[in-house]
Design a protein around this motif. Sequence first.
Motif, mmCIF file in Angstrom:
data_model
loop_
_atom_site.group_PDB
_atom_site.id
_atom_site.type_symbol
_atom_site.label_atom_id
_atom_site.label_comp_id
_atom_site.label_asym_id
_atom_site.label_seq_id
_atom_site.Cartn_x
_atom_site.Cartn_y
_atom_site.Cartn_z
ATOM 1 N N HIS A 74 31.041 34.192 47.628
ATOM 2 C CA HIS A 74 31.399 35.104 46.530
ATOM 3 C C HIS A 74 32.600 35.953 46.953
ATOM 4 O O HIS A 74 32.446 37.017 47.557
ATOM 5 C CB HIS A 74 30.195 35.978 46.145
ATOM 6 C CG HIS A 74 30.354 36.670 44.827
ATOM 7 N ND1 HIS A 74 29.275 36.991 44.014
ATOM 8 C CD2 HIS A 74 31.450 37.114 44.174
ATOM 9 C CE1 HIS A 74 29.714 37.594 42.926
ATOM 10 N NE2 HIS A 74 31.035 37.700 42.991
ATOM 11 N N HIS A 133 36.754 37.235 45.795
ATOM 12 C CA HIS A 133 37.764 37.362 44.732
ATOM 13 C C HIS A 133 39.171 37.391 45.328
ATOM 14 O O HIS A 133 39.373 37.840 46.458
ATOM 15 C CB HIS A 133 37.516 38.634 43.920
ATOM 16 C CG HIS A 133 36.245 38.581 43.119
ATOM 17 N ND1 HIS A 133 36.207 38.102 41.832
ATOM 18 C CD2 HIS A 133 34.961 38.923 43.437
ATOM 19 C CE1 HIS A 133 34.951 38.159 41.383
ATOM 20 N NE2 HIS A 133 34.171 38.652 42.340
ATOM 21 N N HIS A 192 37.010 36.074 38.423
ATOM 22 C CA HIS A 192 36.495 36.304 37.072
ATOM 23 C C HIS A 192 37.264 35.456 36.049
ATOM 24 O O HIS A 192 38.452 35.664 35.817
ATOM 25 C CB HIS A 192 36.639 37.776 36.681
ATOM 26 C CG HIS A 192 35.924 38.730 37.580
ATOM 27 N ND1 HIS A 192 34.553 38.906 37.540
ATOM 28 C CD2 HIS A 192 36.365 39.564 38.550
ATOM 29 C CE1 HIS A 192 34.207 39.817 38.436
ATOM 30 N NE2 HIS A 192 35.277 40.232 39.064
ATOM 31 N N GLU A 224 33.502 33.006 38.647
ATOM 32 C CA GLU A 224 32.489 33.950 38.163
ATOM 33 C C GLU A 224 32.814 34.208 36.700
ATOM 34 O O GLU A 224 33.810 34.854 36.384
ATOM 35 C CB GLU A 224 32.517 35.260 38.969
ATOM 36 C CG GLU A 224 31.449 36.261 38.520
ATOM 37 C CD GLU A 224 31.327 37.472 39.447
ATOM 38 O OE1 GLU A 224 32.260 37.762 40.217
ATOM 39 O OE2 GLU A 224 30.266 38.135 39.379
ATOM 40 N N ASP A 250 30.867 39.310 47.645
ATOM 41 C CA ASP A 250 31.569 39.829 46.458
ATOM 42 C C ASP A 250 32.801 40.636 46.889
ATOM 43 O O ASP A 250 33.129 41.667 46.297
ATOM 44 C CB ASP A 250 30.626 40.690 45.612
ATOM 45 C CG ASP A 250 30.985 40.698 44.129
ATOM 46 O OD1 ASP A 250 32.056 40.160 43.772
ATOM 47 O OD2 ASP A 250 30.198 41.245 43.340
ATOM 48 N N HIS A 258 36.378 42.045 47.354
ATOM 49 C CA HIS A 258 37.516 42.231 46.448
ATOM 50 C C HIS A 258 38.778 42.656 47.202
ATOM 51 O O HIS A 258 39.734 43.121 46.574
ATOM 52 C CB HIS A 258 37.191 43.271 45.375
ATOM 53 C CG HIS A 258 36.369 42.746 44.226
ATOM 54 N ND1 HIS A 258 35.037 42.418 44.341
ATOM 55 C CD2 HIS A 258 36.687 42.492 42.933
ATOM 56 C CE1 HIS A 258 34.581 41.995 43.170
ATOM 57 N NE2 HIS A 258 35.565 42.025 42.289
HETATM 58 FE FE FE Z 1 32.184 39.136 41.827
#
Ligand code: FE
Length: 276
Positions: A5, A7, A37, A62, A242, A244
Amino acid sequence: MIDLHLHTTASDGLSTPDALVREAAAAGLRTIAVTDHDTIAGVTATAAAARHAGLAFVPGIEMTATVAGRDLHILGYYLDIDDEPLVTFLAARRDERRARVVAIGERLRAIGAPVDLAPILDVPAASGRALGRPAIARALVAAGFAADVADAFDRYLAGGRPAFVTRPSVPPADVIARIHDAGGIASLAHPGKMHVDVLVPEFVGAGLDAIEVYHPDHTPDDTTRYLAMARAHGLLVTGGSDYHGPGSGRTSGLGSVTLPAEAFAALETRARAVRS
Ligand code: FE
Ligand code: AMP
Ligand code: ZN
Ligand code: FE
């Protein structure tokens, strides 16, 4: 270590694909998936960088769905990124994201927090980059209307706050179908943040394959509960940080949340079965 996960700058991550792979390798990761995303625009570059760095790579996404007006995030893995219905569906979601940024900008102006969103909107649609609220949050911080990104969400951008704008309805079943048609595996992202436990059987009925058990926002109780839920429904298990990018404000470090090797092996086995 496995992190599924992540980005990039193709959506609201701050690391380019090349930078992300450098950071991932430095953190000791051996297997990564990029999950931007509503776009696959970062997949090809990240795959190439990962190959160069000797990391295993899984193409991912995602996608945002909606349930009763609230957002639901669904991860897709092992997708064919050239699948035409998927590409078309995603382009529509990105158009909606752009319109939403414009609407949020108008709302902010109306409530006395005008920020110039032109630099955010100055991205050609052909780039495939997905716009989102984090960029607006950073603009609010830069303009002095918020102390940091989290504060910008709390004051203006989060659900129920004055500059919140709802998005058009996107049924989870449609998202799962697009992932499946592209040969992918669909996983319910960070269910601990979504408050949709009672709907999981419905999502399973719609073809959900997996559930994201390991996520930085999950408490130990969440992790235990979703592992049990995965077993009860015969779902695969996914997980990741996740991430970023550095300084993104909501970041747990790379490598802080990883997926156990057995769970990843089960995912790979399923992906191979789907493809053959
Ligand atoms: Fe995410
Ligand atoms: P959007 O894609 O426009 O719906 O924005 C959602 C994204 O904003 C999430 O995926 C997070 O990356 C980020 N986000 C949501 N809430 C917060 C928050 N309270 N603080 C910082 N980032 C957030
Ligand atoms: Zn995000
Ligand atoms: Fe998410």
